[in-house]
Design a protein around this motif. Structure first.
Motif, mmCIF file in Angstrom:
data_model
loop_
_atom_site.group_PDB
_atom_site.id
_atom_site.type_symbol
_atom_site.label_atom_id
_atom_site.label_comp_id
_atom_site.label_asym_id
_atom_site.label_seq_id
_atom_site.Cartn_x
_atom_site.Cartn_y
_atom_site.Cartn_z
ATOM 1 N N PRO A 1 42.327 49.875 57.348
ATOM 2 C CA PRO A 1 41.020 49.490 57.640
ATOM 3 C C PRO A 1 40.582 50.121 59.118
ATOM 4 O O PRO A 1 41.268 49.756 59.824
ATOM 5 N N ASN B 1 36.967 50.304 61.594
ATOM 6 C CA ASN B 1 35.495 50.113 61.757
ATOM 7 C C ASN B 1 35.089 51.681 62.071
ATOM 8 O O ASN B 1 35.729 52.274 63.122
ATOM 9 N N LEU C 1 32.378 49.128 58.300
ATOM 10 C CA LEU C 1 33.878 48.949 57.856
ATOM 11 C C LEU C 1 34.221 49.687 56.637
ATOM 12 O O LEU C 1 33.326 49.738 55.695
ATOM 13 N N THR D 1 33.809 53.182 51.715
ATOM 14 C CA THR D 1 33.141 51.883 52.201
ATOM 15 C C THR D 1 32.249 51.395 51.113
ATOM 16 O O THR D 1 31.967 52.346 50.152
ATOM 17 N N ARG E 1 37.644 51.950 54.570
ATOM 18 C CA ARG E 1 39.195 52.226 54.573
ATOM 19 C C ARG E 1 39.402 53.788 54.743
ATOM 20 O O ARG E 1 38.964 54.388 53.716
#
Length: 141
Positions: A42, A44, A27, A75, A29
């Motif tokens: 955001p 994944n 995960l 991250t 940004r």
């Protein structure tokens, strides 16, 4: 590898250690800039074979990447004693060749939310940096 501690509360990580932390996370940004307006999304992702892959649908994120392909991905993570942050700066492109899409579709990259995301995007890193931080109380002034 130097550990962050009270004597050295911030440690700069080398590219290999930064990549290992990036690859161990899912995960992050994604930061883009279009028309002098920054946006953060955001996502994944999967760090694989020297690139970062994520999936997206048609929309503002994909439009932003077609206007300005230079992006940053951040991250981070933490334990009880330390925290870390990794930033990748690079170039994003939507995969458009069937062979590239077929290879990407076989990788363990799955959406975290129940939406259909047909577009695979690859970020080719130009730079990766990382820092590890010691966690603890603020020193007395």
């Amino acid at each position: 590898m130097m550990q962050a501690d009270q004597e050295h509360p911030v440690v700069i990580l080398d590219a290999a250690e930064s990549w290992d932390l990036l690859a161990g996370s899912e995960l992050g940004r994604l930061a883009v800039s279009v028309g002098d307006q920054p946006e953060i999304f955001p996502i994944n992702y999967l760090a694989h074979d020297g690139v970062v892959l994520f999936r997206t649908a048609q929309g503002s994120k994909l439009v932003s990447l077609t206007i300005n392909r230079y992006v940053a991905l951040e991250t981070d993570g933490y334990t009880a004693d330390t925290a870390w942050s990794v930033v990748v700066k690079g170039t994003a492109r939507a995969l458009d060749r069937d062979i590239d899409i077929d290879v990407a579709a076989k990788l363990p990259l799955h959406s975290w939310i129940p939406t259909i995301k047909y577009v695979f995007v690859e970020i080719t890193p130009d730079q990766i940096t990382g820092r590890r931080f010691a966690r603890g109380p603020e020193p007395w002034r």
